[in-house]
Write a protein that holds these residues in place. Structure first.
Motif, PDB file in Angstrom:
ATOM      1  N   ASP A  19       0.838  -1.193   0.000  1.00  0.00           N
ATOM      2  CA  ASP A  19       0.000   0.000   0.000  1.00  0.00           C
ATOM      3  C   ASP A  19       0.878   1.250   0.000  1.00  0.00           C
ATOM      4  O   ASP A  19       1.544   1.553   0.993  1.00  0.00           O
ATOM      5  CB  ASP A  19      -0.899   0.004   1.241  1.00  0.00           C
ATOM      6  N   PRO A  20       0.909   2.024  -1.103  1.00  0.00           N
ATOM      7  CA  PRO A  20       1.748   3.225  -1.148  1.00  0.00           C
ATOM      8  C   PRO A  20       1.406   4.230  -0.055  1.00  0.00           C
ATOM      9  O   PRO A  20       2.304   4.926   0.450  1.00  0.00           O
ATOM     10  CB  PRO A  20       1.470   3.798  -2.541  1.00  0.00           C
ATOM     11  N   ASP A  21       0.132   4.319   0.326  1.00  0.00           N
ATOM     12  CA  ASP A  21      -0.246   5.275   1.366  1.00  0.00           C
ATOM     13  C   ASP A  21       0.386   4.915   2.709  1.00  0.00           C
ATOM     14  O   ASP A  21       0.857   5.794   3.451  1.00  0.00           O
ATOM     15  CB  ASP A  21      -1.768   5.344   1.503  1.00  0.00           C
ATOM     16  N   ARG A  22       0.390   3.645   3.034  1.00  0.00           N
ATOM     17  CA  ARG A  22       1.022   3.238   4.296  1.00  0.00           C
ATOM     18  C   ARG A  22       2.533   3.461   4.247  1.00  0.00           C
ATOM     19  O   ARG A  22       3.145   3.870   5.234  1.00  0.00           O
ATOM     20  CB  ARG A  22       0.707   1.772   4.609  1.00  0.00           C
TER      21      ARG A  22
ATOM     22  N   ALA B 122       3.994   5.787   2.582  1.00  0.00           N
ATOM     23  CA  ALA B 122       4.182   7.229   2.736  1.00  0.00           C
ATOM     24  C   ALA B 122       4.075   7.646   4.198  1.00  0.00           C
ATOM     25  O   ALA B 122       4.897   8.422   4.698  1.00  0.00           O
ATOM     26  CB  ALA B 122       3.166   7.979   1.880  1.00  0.00           C
ATOM     27  N   ARG B 123       3.064   7.138   4.892  1.00  0.00           N
ATOM     28  CA  ARG B 123       2.896   7.512   6.298  1.00  0.00           C
ATOM     29  C   ARG B 123       4.060   7.012   7.161  1.00  0.00           C
ATOM     30  O   ARG B 123       4.476   7.678   8.099  1.00  0.00           O
ATOM     31  CB  ARG B 123       1.569   6.958   6.832  1.00  0.00           C
ATOM     32  N   ARG B 124       4.562   5.866   6.821  1.00  0.00           N
ATOM     33  CA  ARG B 124       5.616   5.257   7.643  1.00  0.00           C
ATOM     34  C   ARG B 124       6.927   6.032   7.532  1.00  0.00           C
ATOM     35  O   ARG B 124       7.681   6.134   8.505  1.00  0.00           O
ATOM     36  CB  ARG B 124       5.826   3.800   7.221  1.00  0.00           C
TER      37      ARG B 124
ATOM     38  N   ARG C 220      12.403   9.013  11.233  1.00  0.00           N
ATOM     39  CA  ARG C 220      13.677   8.315  11.393  1.00  0.00           C
ATOM     40  C   ARG C 220      13.895   7.795  12.810  1.00  0.00           C
ATOM     41  O   ARG C 220      14.157   6.600  12.984  1.00  0.00           O
ATOM     42  CB  ARG C 220      14.829   9.213  10.951  1.00  0.00           C
ATOM     43  N   PRO C 221      13.792   8.622  13.853  1.00  0.00           N
ATOM     44  CA  PRO C 221      13.987   8.050  15.206  1.00  0.00           C
ATOM     45  C   PRO C 221      12.949   6.986  15.546  1.00  0.00           C
ATOM     46  O   PRO C 221      13.268   5.984  16.199  1.00  0.00           O
ATOM     47  CB  PRO C 221      13.879   9.265  16.132  1.00  0.00           C
TER      48      PRO C 221
ATOM     49  N   VAL D  86       5.995   7.000  -4.551  1.00  0.00           N
ATOM     50  CA  VAL D  86       6.110   7.259  -3.120  1.00  0.00           C
ATOM     51  C   VAL D  86       7.543   7.054  -2.642  1.00  0.00           C
ATOM     52  O   VAL D  86       8.109   7.892  -1.937  1.00  0.00           O
ATOM     53  CB  VAL D  86       5.140   6.357  -2.326  1.00  0.00           C
ATOM     54  N   VAL D  87       8.155   5.950  -3.023  1.00  0.00           N
ATOM     55  CA  VAL D  87       9.503   5.636  -2.541  1.00  0.00           C
ATOM     56  C   VAL D  87      10.499   6.703  -2.987  1.00  0.00           C
ATOM     57  O   VAL D  87      11.358   7.143  -2.212  1.00  0.00           O
ATOM     58  CB  VAL D  87       9.930   4.239  -3.031  1.00  0.00           C
TER      59      VAL D  87
END
Length: 657
Positions: free
Chosen positions: A466-469, A471-473, A480-481, A546-547
């Motif tokens: 899922d590209p949306d997930r 993106a959110r991640r 990053r942290p 997204v990536v």
């Protein structure tokens, strides 16, 4: 200019960075016998009952055997006329790779033993040559299919391939060849470039009793221009020199000599061993390049400029030939296809690839992550085996400019209890530091995917479709942290306690995608699935958009290059036919707003012709594919850009990020 065309069905010089005249391939028909329980111990025991086509493994259909069941050992025999030998000359027998434990007899005398299925070995057979007539060569390969304590990569331990595991490879699977050389000869040459000092480190080893009375002449030429013509004394059988090149100082000319995927300029080398009387005793050809891989904070640099990685995961298998390429043309074509799909590099997964692939990556311009095939058990024996073979692989491939990173472990395979087991963590840390010690010029990915305990680059494996997930991640400011401390994209922590936990490292999404599309096939496997080519194209475009937009990523590696047996998540079918148009794949890989330096330049010779329907695969015009002419393989540099063009490309790279 492009390299000479290849002749289909043929193979190039098997050791491309140390080439000499006077060699003979022993690929072809050999006598063969399966030894399922490994009961035979000497050649006289063997019941020869069939033949095999070398260098294809007996599991491969092309070998003429096609035996995919369990067996512990197999035997090979060939009688061959040795070449005419001058007084004092020696004859070496070379094996590119024999999986796993090889024993070699010549004229019924045991002459060599080698353990390790992915690395080469050689033996001097001069003393065993008869006064006349052919020599008999016998090889026994022992390879227990149930042994999980040896480096085996993707070779399945079950009878039939399942999930992400593939058929086994037993015995000879790379070229066997004879080489005639003088009593005193150049044994090896290793190149290490330094852009900081604008020099090349050359380390040559010389074999022979009188080596210390010899001199070594070195000529370096690039694009027809003589760079170096020097002569050095041989001391203790070695010549080790840092060769300072004439530094033009200005980027216009400097950039024209640098190697990079868009302009893979090579420096051709000729080394001559000269005797006390001034005569040339031995002559070899090699090549090297000026290029530097470095890290700066969370960025990866190529030749001092931030360089986003666009990698594709490549398993290195072919439908009828297994781990062995059908011919040299197939290796070249794979490099060209990766470039045609918009990638600037490959992650060679769980395989030490044939040197001929690395040769084409050097010539045509493609970065390579070199990864050690895993053992799956953690034992004293597995540690010793993997470490020994890893060092052999590094020694073989050190001089290839295409190799940009070393990867000794993947996804904690072989160290399954890494978070809780201190000896396993020490093993990963030790191999990371040993690799850095032997080659400080390249980054090391200590354990790709997750659970980093010592690394230069943090690799992330995340198959969320899922590209949306996605993106959110990865898009939030605090991503990053949170990612390093709490997120578990593959179900595992990305970083364990240790030096990597708080340091700023480049992040590479080193596995993602894995979208399966296999029309008309059953029993296929993938991380997610599409029902038609249009859906696959849209899914690929969505993920890549997204990536590519994630600023924290220094690069990505899409899974995968081509379908491999039941694993149907390639951008190409197993026969290398694209699943949707190469133009569309390349546009998604590079992105809509690709900078000029990310586009293919004219030297790639990629022509995508003919009318085609949306979602249909395009025809790739790759030109003639096959063998390089002649034993010495005199090839030209590929850099056809002017100095001004080289400077402009470098300036555009500098503007990135």
């Amino acid at each position: 200019m492009m390299p000479p065309p290849c002749r289909p069905g043929t193979r190039g010089y098997p050791r491309p960075q140390l080439r000499r005249a006077g060699w003979k391939s022993l690929d072809g028909i050999w006598d063969f016998a399966l030894d399922r329980p490994a009961r035979w111990t000497i050649p006289e025991d063997v019941a020869w009952d069939r033949t095999i086509l070398v260098p294809f493994a007996p599991e491969a259909q092309r070998s003429g055997i096609g035996e995919t069941g369990f067996f512990d050992a197999c035997w090979y025999r060939r009688r061959v006329e040795p070449p005419a030998m001058r007084p004092g000359e020696r004859l070496l027998l070379h094996f590119g790779a024999v999986d796993y434990d090889a024993t070699v007899w010549v004229q019924r005398s045991m002459v060599a033993r080698h353990e390790g299925g992915y690395t080469p070995f050689s033996v001097d057979i001069t003393e065993y040559l008869p006064s006349s007539g052919p020599i008999e060569i016998v090889v026994r390969a022992f390879d227990d299919p149930a042994d999980l304590a040896k480096p085996r990569g993707k070779q399945d331990w079950q009878l039939e391939p399942h999930s992400i595991w593939y058929p086994r490879t037993t015995g000879i699977w790379q070229t066997v060849w004879l080489e005639r050389l003088p009593a005193c000869a150049i044994r090896s040459v290793r190149w290490t470039p330094s852009l900081e000092r604008w020099e090349l480190d050359c380390f040559a080893k010389i074999d022979g009793r009188s080596a210390d009375r010899m001199r070594l002449r070195l000529r370096l030429v690039s694009r027809g221009n003589l760079l170096v013509d020097d002569t050095y004394a041989v001391v203790s059988g070695e010549v080790h020199r840092r060769i300072a090149l004439s530094d033009p100082g200005i980027d216009d000319y400097r950039n024209n000599l640098l190697w990079r995927p868009g302009s893979p300029t090579l420096i051709e080398a000729e080394l001559e061993l000269i005797g006390q009387d001034g005569r040339t005793i031995d002559r070899v050809e090699s090549y090297t390049a000026l290029r530097a891989i470095a890290l700066q904070g969370d960025r990866i640099l190529l030749n001092g400029r931030p360089y986003p990685l666009r990698l594709v995961l490549d398993q290195g298998y072919w439908p009828e030939t297994g781990m062995t390429a059908p011919d040299d043309a197939a290796l070249r074509r794979d490099v060209e296809l990766a470039r045609a799909m918009g990638f600037n590099g490959v992650r060679k997964h769980q395989k030490i690839e044939d040197p001929r692939y690395l040769y084409w990556a050097d010539r045509l311009g493609l970065l390579v992550w070199a990864e050690m095939p895993s053992a799956y058990r953690f034992t004293r024996q597995s540690v010793e085996r993997l470490t020994r073979e890893w060092l052999e692989a590094m020694e073989r491939d050190h001089s290839h400019p295409c190799i940009m990173a070393w990867v000794p472990f993947n996804e904690s395979w072989g160290v399954p209890n890494l978070p809780d087991n201190a000896p396993e963590r020490h093993y990963v840390q030790a191999l990371y530091h040993l690799t850095k010690t032997l080659d400080p010029s390249r980054p090391v990915v200590g354990n790709d995917g997750w659970e980093s305990v010592a690394t230069d680059i943090i690799g992330i494996h995340d198959y969320d479709s899922d590209p949306d997930r996605i993106a959110r991640r990865y898009h939030a400011e605090e991503a990053r942290p949170r990612l390093l401390r709490r997120e578990r994209p593959g179900g595992r922590m990305l970083v364990l306690e240790g030096p990597a936990a708080g340091a700023e490292h480049p992040l590479v999404l080193s596995e993602f995608g894995g979208i399966a599309f296999a029309p008309g096939q059953s029993g296929t496997w993938g991380y997610s699935r599409c029902d038609d080519a249009g859906m696959l194209a849209a899914a690929y475009e969505g993920l890549l958009a997204v990536v590519r937009s994630v600023e924290m990523f220094s690069g990505f590696c899409y899974t995968q290059f081509a379908d491999t047996y039941q694993e149907a998540n390639g951008l190409l079918y197993a026969d290398r036919t694209p699943k949707f148009s190469l133009e569309r794949i390349a546009a998604a890989t590079r992105g809509r707003h690709a900078r000029p330096w990310e586009l293919p330049d004219s030297m790639e010779l990629i022509a995508l012709e003919g009318p085609r329907q949306e979602g249909a695969a395009s025809e790739l015009e790759l030109g003639p594919l096959g063998e390089l002419g002649g034993e010495s393989e005199k090839e030209s540099s590929l850099d056809t850009s002017s100095p001004t063009e080289g400077a402009r490309e470098a300036n555009e790279e500098a503007q990135h990020d």
